[in-house]
Design a protein around this motif. Structure first.
Motif, PDB file in Angstrom:
ATOM      1  N   CYS A 107      46.026  44.924  51.095  1.00  0.00           N
ATOM      2  CA  CYS A 107      47.302  44.742  50.396  1.00  0.00           C
ATOM      3  C   CYS A 107      47.922  46.089  50.069  1.00  0.00           C
TER       4      CYS A 107
ATOM      5  N   TYR B  47      35.174  37.259  51.390  1.00  0.00           N
ATOM      6  CA  TYR B  47      36.282  38.186  51.650  1.00  0.00           C
ATOM      7  C   TYR B  47      36.142  38.830  53.034  1.00  0.00           C
TER       8      TYR B  47
ATOM      9  N   HIS C 126      42.245  43.268  38.157  1.00  0.00           N
ATOM     10  CA  HIS C 126      42.883  42.542  39.253  1.00  0.00           C
ATOM     11  C   HIS C 126      42.043  42.535  40.538  1.00  0.00           C
TER      12      HIS C 126
ATOM     13  N   TYR D  38      40.795  45.110  42.864  1.00  0.00           N
ATOM     14  CA  TYR D  38      41.135  45.808  44.103  1.00  0.00           C
ATOM     15  C   TYR D  38      40.774  47.279  43.985  1.00  0.00           C
TER      16      TYR D  38
ATOM     17  N   MET E 178      42.420  40.618  53.374  1.00  0.00           N
ATOM     18  CA  MET E 178      42.147  41.173  52.056  1.00  0.00           C
ATOM     19  C   MET E 178      42.759  42.558  51.858  1.00  0.00           C
TER      20      MET E 178
ATOM     21  N   HIS F  70      49.551  46.435  45.078  1.00  0.00           N
ATOM     22  CA  HIS F  70      48.298  45.984  45.701  1.00  0.00           C
ATOM     23  C   HIS F  70      47.916  44.578  45.253  1.00  0.00           C
TER      24      HIS F  70
ATOM     25  N   TRP G 192      41.405  44.234  48.533  1.00  0.00           N
ATOM     26  CA  TRP G 192      40.944  43.327  47.478  1.00  0.00           C
ATOM     27  C   TRP G 192      39.421  43.266  47.482  1.00  0.00           C
TER      28      TRP G 192
END
Length: 524
Positions: A179, A171, A120, A122, A177, A205, A233
């Motif tokens: 979370c 980013y 994902h 992160y 970015m 997240h 992220w």
């Protein structure tokens, strides 16, 4: 350095505070010797007397359990804490507290990388994790994820995000970015924000907002809690990466460059943070001022021209990058190249043209999330260099860019400093970063820098440009410029402070947000 105490504390009471802090974290992690321990918590780039920001002590917890114990001690005695992460927030105060006598809550021992989720994209980090720490960890585990770093590798991933910092890849908006947070409030309550408030959450997240009001932003640039964990992220490694640079010959080209840039950014043909760096910014990471001019006042045109020829740079130097499969980069490049080369005198460079050159290499690394320290060469521009950064936000328009540039350049010239700046364009805004470089061992230079900074705050706010971040010496002045409707925003900040931290023990004065116990004293 002389020993100082928090305001209103007698030596016996403060000795009890230190004794309880030692019980909380161990005696080796409570620092109180003004000669040997506390100089590490000075501002390395101060323009005011060090005594104004001298801490009474520092305490370094290793985990959230110790943070809770430290907050309990501070609450019991009413001791003011000043929270820092890695302590590398140079140009903005570094590790120094807002006022003399505060106890520094030093979070740099909390430096675990708690999770990297390759699927994902992160990571979850603690406050003491630096960019170089996270970068090396990803390399060690064979990750194909990129970080987005600020210019100095030793900066903290979480602290920079909490200060609304930016980087240089797609980013680059660090708060965007972020979370999910774990936050400790002044009363010891531990809060997981967003989806993390759901027990056994599978998306803590992945989705920023959760259910109900989004709280994360309240704990950035504030003193409402102590953030102990944060999700960030990470960017999947793209199929291709192609950095580029355009140089422009004239000061007034800044207007055309900015006008050309805006539609390219809005339409995401330029996906990363785009930087237009001034002549001296690019030169100072490679050469010294004395190599070209030893006189006082602004560099003369002859020195500027020679510098441009020697280093193959312009009055303005635009840095960007392409990401993705080669055919996509090729098509996008044609559009970008044709637009910028339409500005008379423009030159274009790719990696093969500038390999090994300091200014190019560090920009190339930042564009792919590789931490480095090259930008600190800026401090070598003058002997014993130090800096504080003035950073007003601007619309992405040519006239606004020129207006801000002239506003700062002219006052620099009058005060005897060089204009060293860059314009960094994000989604819809432009950060104008002016690196006010002064001699750290020269009292006259420091005094002129301090005076100039205050003048810039006033002039910029009168023109409608606000600072997004600042040095601890100027937090109150800048907070006072955000005064629409009788300071309605700051009055809400103060209400939140009083509700969440009624004793006012967490970072009093951070961003001009003072607890009720100190407001009359500050305003007086």
């Amino acid at each position: 350095m002389q020993k100082v105490l928090p305001s209103g504390f007698l030596p016996e009471k403060f000795a009890a505070v230190l004794a309880d802090l030692r019980k909380a974290v161990g005696k080796e992690y409570v620092f109180s010797d003004p000669q040997w321990d506390l100089p590490a918590y000075n501002d390395a780039y101060l323009t005011t007397p060090a005594e104004l920001h001298q801490p009474s002590a520092a305490v370094a917890p290793a985990n959230i359990e110790e943070v809770l114990k430290v907050l309990a001690v501070a609450s019991r005695y009413g001791a003011p804490l000043w929270t820092i992460g890695t302590g590398k927030n140079f140009a903005y105060g570094g590790p120094a507290p807002r006022k003399a006598g505060f106890v520094v809550l030093d979070m740099k021992r909390m430096k675990r990388i708690l999770e990297v989720n390759e699927k994902h994209g992160y990571a979850v980090v603690e406050p003491g994790v630096s960019y170089i720490d996270l970068y090396r960890h990803l390399k060690k585990i064979g990750s194909r994820l990129w970080i987005d770093c600020a210019a100095p590798a030793w900066g903290g991933v979480m602290p920079n995000t909490l200060e609304h910092g930016v980087g240089y890849t797609p980013y680059g908006d660090h708060l965007m970015m972020q979370c999910g947070m774990e936050v400790v409030l002044a009363d010891g309550t531990v809060v997981n924000t967003g989806m993390g408030a759901l027990p056994n959450s599978q998306t803590a997240h992945l989705y920023k907002y959760g259910f109900g009001p989004s709280m994360d932003g309240l704990f950035t640039q504030s003193n409402y809690g102590v953030v102990t964990k944060m999700g960030v992220w990470l960017m999947p490694e793209p199929r291709g990466y192609r950095p580029y640079m355009f140089t422009f010959e004239r000061e007034e080209d800044l207007e055309a460059v900015t006008e050309a840039l805006r539609p390219l950014k809005v339409n995401m043909l330029i996906p990363a943070v785009a930087v237009t760096a001034g002549l001296i910014w690019d030169a100072a990471v490679q050469v010294r001022r004395s190599d070209y001019y030893t006189g006082r006042g602004p560099l003369p045109p002859s020195a500027r021209q020679k510098m441009k020829r020697d280093l193959r740079i312009g009055e303005w130097n635009f840095y960007g990058a392409l990401y993705g499969p080669e055919p996509i980069m090729d098509n996008t490049w044609e559009v970008i190249r044709d637009i910028f080369m339409g500005i008379p005198g423009a030159k274009v460079y790719l990696d093969a043209d500038r390999k090994g050159e300091a200014a190019w290499e560090y920009r190339k690394k930042l564009g792919m999330g590789v931490p480095n320290m090259t930008e600190y060469n800026l401090m070598n521009w003058i002997p014993n260099g130090a800096h504080i950064d003035f950073s007003p936000i601007s619309p992405v328009t040519g006239p606004d860019a020129m207006r801000q540039y002239a506003l700062i350049r002219d006052r620099c010239d009058a005060a005897g400093f060089d204009y060293c700046g860059e314009f960094a364009v994000g989604w819809r805004d432009m950060h104008h970063i002016f690196c006010l470089t002064f001699e750290r061992d020269n009292e006259d230079s420091k005094a002129r820098a301090n005076k100039l900074f205050g003048e810039l705050v006033r002039a910029a706010s009168e023109a409608g440009y606000g600072e997004y971040r600042t040095h601890i010496d100027f937090m109150d002045q800048i907070a006072a410029t955000y005064n629409w409707n009788d300071r309605s925003l700051w009055r809400q900040h103060e209400k939140l402070k009083d509700a969440l931290d009624p004793q006012g023990i967490l970072s009093p004065g951070k961003m001009g947000i003072w607890p009720k116990t100190m407001r009359k004293e500050v305003k007086a």
